[in-house]
Design an enzyme around this catalytic site. Structure first.
Site, PDB file in Angstrom:
ATOM      1  N   TYR A  70      -3.189   4.102  16.755  1.00  0.00           N
ATOM      2  CA  TYR A  70      -4.718   4.029  16.812  1.00  0.00           C
ATOM      3  C   TYR A  70      -5.131   2.836  17.802  1.00  0.00           C
ATOM      4  CZ  TYR A  70      -3.625   1.131  12.667  1.00  0.00           C
ATOM      5  OH  TYR A  70      -3.121   0.084  11.992  1.00  0.00           O
ATOM      6  N   GLY A  71      -3.979   2.008  17.924  1.00  0.00           N
ATOM      7  CA  GLY A  71      -4.274   0.782  18.827  1.00  0.00           C
ATOM      8  C   GLY A  71      -3.260   0.812  20.008  1.00  0.00           C
ATOM      9  N   PHE A 131       1.004   8.547  13.554  1.00  0.00           N
ATOM     10  CA  PHE A 131      -0.267   8.273  14.165  1.00  0.00           C
ATOM     11  C   PHE A 131      -0.546   6.924  14.657  1.00  0.00           C
ATOM     12  CE2 PHE A 131      -4.707   7.469  13.284  1.00  0.00           C
ATOM     13  CZ  PHE A 131      -5.362   8.453  14.037  1.00  0.00           C
ATOM     14  N   GLU A 155       5.575  -3.644  14.140  1.00  0.00           N
ATOM     15  CA  GLU A 155       4.525  -3.652  13.211  1.00  0.00           C
ATOM     16  C   GLU A 155       4.701  -4.160  11.988  1.00  0.00           C
ATOM     17  OE1 GLU A 155       1.726  -2.744  14.597  1.00  0.00           O
ATOM     18  OE2 GLU A 155       2.573  -1.444  16.230  1.00  0.00           O
TER      19      GLU A 155
END
Length: 276
Positions: free
Chosen positions: A69-70, A67, A144
């Site tokens: 989101y950015g 998932f 990340e």
């Protein structure tokens, strides 16, 4: 969205798959963070632990959903077989992590998005084939998890046409020094408009995320509330930069004119040296 923000976001130096595969990227990123950066062994161990913690469901041996989101929404930089718009309940996206490298500097850190508890978040779910999951997620981990400022977490997402599926995502590590906590809107606006790092301005990251969400029909009230503020401050900053460039150019032109010898003076001196 305005043409200004589209032009602004086009200036950035985005991460690519080749960048993440490069050992040079890892070396430079690790060197920039010094002791704060994770080693390759630590990244591998973290990924292995995350995969081992996958929920025990009938689909546990199947493909992995991730998932985003950015920036993963508009620049995934990894291979995937499918992607679907999805909603995550219990978490919301917020500018809550300082960055001193990619979108900022040690003297003027930028801000990037993280997931904080509460509310919900609509983003993009990527399906990575089981046979490629470890290889592709290793690239995501390099991107990340170098700082340890995120925590990988298995969540349940509501995926378009598929219903509820388990997925991996990254939530903010609230105990990490990069965690910014709850910032006022003026601080966030000022940081997004002014910070800049190796991969471009913080505003590039913000505008690209806004444009991607808009194209998908996703409305994030908090991010869109920031949009007009950041646009205005960026425009003012651009005008000020242009005025400064014009001022410096005028000063250089004036100085060059004052230093240049006058042709009339040279001619008079030449005549004076000739005998009558």
């Amino acid at each position: 969205m305005t043409d200004f923000s589209n032009r602004y976001a086009a200036k950035q130096n985005v991460i690519t798959r080749d960048t993440l595969l490069s050992d040079e990227f890892f070396k430079q990123a690790s060197a920039a963070m010094g002791e704060k950066g994770w080693s390759a062994a630590e990244l591998d161990a973290s990924l292995a632990a995350a995969l081992a913690a996958r929920p025990k469901t009938p689909a546990a041996a199947e493909d992995v959903w991730l998932f985003g989101y950015g920036s993963l929404i508009w620049n995934p930089a990894f291979h995937f077989a499918d992607r679907r718009i999805a909603r995550l309940h219990g978490w919301h996206r917020r500018f809550c992590l300082w960055t001193e490298m990619g979108r900022g500097s040690p003297g003027a850190p930028g801000l990037v998005l993280g997931l904080k508890s509460g509310g919900s978040c609509i983003g993009m779910a990527f399906r990575i084939p089981a046979a490629e999951a470890e290889t592709e997620l290793a690239l995501v981990w390099r991107r990340e998890m170098l700082h340890g400022s995120y925590l990988p977490r298995w969540v349940t997402i509501d995926c378009t046409d598929l219903g509820s599926v388990p997925a991996l995502t990254f939530v903010v590590n609230t105990k990490h020094p990069r965690h910014a906590g709850r910032l006022d809107i003026e601080t966030v606006t000022r940081t997004l408009a002014r910070a800049s790092g190796h991969f471009g301005r913080c505003a590039d990251y913000f505008f690209s995320t806004i444009h991607a969400l808009e194209e998908l029909g996703i409305h994030d009230a908090q991010l869109f509330q920031l949009y007009d503020r950041v646009i205005r401050l960026c425009a003012e900053q651009t005008q000020a930069e242009r005025a400064e460039v014009e001022r410096l150019g005028a000063e250089r032109a004036t100085a060059a004119h004052e230093e240049a010898p006058c042709p009339c003076t040279d001619a008079a001196a030449e005549l004076a040296e000739k005998p009558l």
